[in-house]
Design a protein around this motif. Structure first.
Motif, PDB file in Angstrom:
ATOM      1  N   TRP A 102       0.847  -1.662  -0.111  1.00 18.96           N
ATOM      2  CA  TRP A 102      -0.337  -0.037  -0.012  1.00 18.96           C
ATOM      3  C   TRP A 102       0.804   0.794  -0.206  1.00 18.96           C
ATOM      4  N   THR A 103       0.258   2.287  -0.113  1.00 16.63           N
ATOM      5  CA  THR A 103       0.928   3.550  -0.303  1.00 16.63           C
ATOM      6  C   THR A 103       0.255   4.364   0.711  1.00 16.63           C
ATOM      7  N   GLU A 158       0.381   7.810   2.777  1.00 15.62           N
ATOM      8  CA  GLU A 158       1.081   8.853   3.257  1.00 15.62           C
ATOM      9  C   GLU A 158       0.738   9.570   4.820  1.00 15.62           C
ATOM     10  N   LEU A 185      -3.435   8.209   5.133  1.00 17.50           N
ATOM     11  CA  LEU A 185      -3.489   8.208   4.751  1.00 17.50           C
ATOM     12  C   LEU A 185      -3.006   6.958   3.951  1.00 17.50           C
ATOM     13  N   TYR A 216      -3.285   4.080   0.612  1.00 15.05           N
ATOM     14  CA  TYR A 216      -3.971   2.881  -0.418  1.00 15.05           C
ATOM     15  C   TYR A 216      -3.554   2.693  -1.687  1.00 15.05           C
ATOM     16  N   LYS A 222      -2.665   3.467  -7.354  1.00 17.25           N
ATOM     17  CA  LYS A 222      -2.091   4.381  -7.758  1.00 17.25           C
ATOM     18  C   LYS A 222      -2.949   5.770  -7.596  1.00 17.25           C
ATOM     19  N   ARG A 282      -4.721   8.385  -4.888  1.00 17.22           N
ATOM     20  CA  ARG A 282      -4.696   8.919  -3.678  1.00 17.22           C
ATOM     21  C   ARG A 282      -6.878   8.703  -3.386  1.00 17.22           C
ATOM     22  N   ASN A 283      -6.919   9.878  -4.011  1.00 19.19           N
ATOM     23  CA  ASN A 283      -8.484  10.086  -3.996  1.00 19.19           C
ATOM     24  C   ASN A 283      -9.704   9.052  -4.430  1.00 19.19           C
ATOM     25  N   ASP A 331      -7.525   0.657  -7.239  1.00 16.93           N
ATOM     26  CA  ASP A 331      -8.374   2.168  -7.431  1.00 16.93           C
ATOM     27  C   ASP A 331      -8.903   2.947  -6.461  1.00 16.93           C
ATOM     28  N   ALA A 360      -9.748   3.870  -0.514  1.00 14.62           N
ATOM     29  CA  ALA A 360      -8.039   4.283  -0.141  1.00 14.62           C
ATOM     30  C   ALA A 360      -9.098   4.642   1.445  1.00 14.62           C
ATOM     31  N   LEU A 392      -9.571  15.600   0.160  1.00 15.25           N
ATOM     32  CA  LEU A 392     -10.383  14.605  -0.406  1.00 15.25           C
ATOM     33  C   LEU A 392     -11.676  14.466  -0.880  1.00 15.25           C
TER      34      LEU A 392
END
Length: 403
Positions: free
Chosen positions: A77-78, A80, A94, A96, A99, A101-102, A162, A165, A187
């Motif tokens: 997971w990415t 932030e 945060l 996700y 790719k 994030r929102n 995608d 999140a 967001l």
């Protein structure tokens, strides 16, 4: 869900007599329904255990956030992180899996708890497995079940990377500063699923909240000559008495019941033989109807009227009290609940929902395992059955978001 009388009685007996089971053994009660597979159950228990054993009383959330970030990052997971109030030790997370994030769906809860810390315990009897510890219900049960539900749907290809999140915030148990800071993340999801203990039901709404502190000012004197001073304690007591009377007059509603006033913390004076120079009280009003602005004005009016008698000759303009409001407060919060197959409930506690700015047309749901009646207590606990059921219920809510 509420514990049954039998389960509550069993819990009391178990805590006194049953041996603690190692968390690594991860027991499963014989009669628990097979809501999810054994492999997902093991990961659910492990995740829940790590979250609870990492103490995260409000203001001290760094370690649990660091652990949770690594857990998700290890699954690719990415991550932030967002500093709250410019404090690098207090971080919102945060995460996700793709790719984006929102995305259209945001899943959220909080990772802080109230004090004091109670250690993790897991017990098993003939019919149930019980997990206790600070945050075991509020709200680390929601966090664990949300994550496992999301990972399970991703693994089963029922959810695209995608599409979702996760947002986990700090400070919900105090002033909601974490979620308010999250507004800066910009967001814009179409749907948000919030996690708090709702007995496994969808909440249709919760009461509003107005918190404030009363600081009373007196004049110190010898207690044998009280007329030479002014007791801040007496000013405060008179103020609180007026507030309790006001509580009987505040607005009610069919949905949320009565507006209630809680005198949470009271302090004053330095000794029994000294007229108190300072006194303070912290108050919380749970709003069933009306606005915090209107109720706040009434609070000021009744306290001012109640303390007129304490004005000293020649000091009529001297300040006897101040009221410090903890933010602007908020009125009752209505919540979406248009999902078939769920019971519904209204709750008296507050959440982070009003702290996050709402977009036009945005859907907001509130669901979580466990009962608020044991949260914040020294017997906070949840059954494994409820925890597993929550995974399936979060799956339903997630899939509903894309219908």
């Amino acid at each position: 869900m509420y514990f049954s009388t039998l389960v509550l009685a069993s819990l009391a007996i178990i805590c006194l007599s049953a041996p603690s089971v190692s968390a690594d053994q991860q027991p499963i009660g014989a009669s628990e329904p097979n809501t999810i597979s054994s492999s997902w159950t093991k990961e659910l228990i492990s995740l829940h255990r790590h979250l609870i054993t990492t103490e995260s009383i409000s203001g001290n959330e760094y370690d649990v956030g660091k652990w949770l970030s690594k857990y998700l990052k290890d699954d690719d997971w990415t991550i932030e992180t967002q500093k709250v109030n410019h404090d690098s030790s207090r971080l919102n997370i945060l995460a996700y899996p793709g790719k984006v994030r929102n995305p259209d769906l945001l899943i959220s809860s909080h990772i802080d708890t109230v004090p004091p810390f109670y250690p993790y315990k897991i017990y098993s009897n003939d019919s149930e497995t019980i997990i206790s510890g600070r945050g075991s219900v509020d709200a680390k049960a929601s966090v664990a079940a949300q994550i496992i539900a999301t990972k399970k749907l991703l693994a089963e290809k029922k959810l695209k990377k995608d599409d979702v999140a996760l947002l986990y915030v700090v400070g919900e148990e105090v002033h909601g500063d974490g979620m308010r800071a999250a507004n800066a993340l910009e967001l814009t999801p179409k749907t948000i699923i919030f996690g708090e203990p709702t007995e496994g039901k969808l909440a249709t709404g919760h009461k509003g909240m107005l918190g404030f502190t009363i600081n009373a000012f007196g004049k110190a004197a010898h207690s044998g000559y009280p007329w030479l001073g002014r007791s801040a304690n007496e000013v405060l007591v008179k103020s609180l008495s007026a507030l309790m009377q006001l509580g009987l007059e505040l607005p009610k509603s069919d949905k949320y019941g009565s507006t209630t006033i809680n005198l949470g913390k009271i302090e004053g004076g330095v000794a029994g033989n000294v007229v108190a120079q300072n006194a303070t009280a912290q108050i919380a009003i749970r709003i069933a109807a009306g606005t915090p602005d209107d109720i706040g004005k009434r609070v000021v009016e009744v306290i001012k009227e109640a303390t007129e008698e304490f004005k000293l000759p020649g000091h009529e303009d001297e300040e006897m009290f101040e009221i410090v409001f903890a933010g602007k407060g908020y009125g009752p919060v209505d919540i979406d609940h248009d999902v078939e197959g769920f019971g519904t409930i209204t709750v008296n506690y507050g959440t982070d929902i009003p702290n996050l700015e709402k977009l036009d047309g945005q859907k907001r749901y509130l669901y979580g395992p466990g009962s608020i009646l044991v949260a914040h207590s020294d017997h906070e606990a949840i059954t494994l059955t409820d925890l597993k059921t929550a995974v399936k219920d979060y799956e339903k809510l997630i899939l509903h978001s894309f219908v």
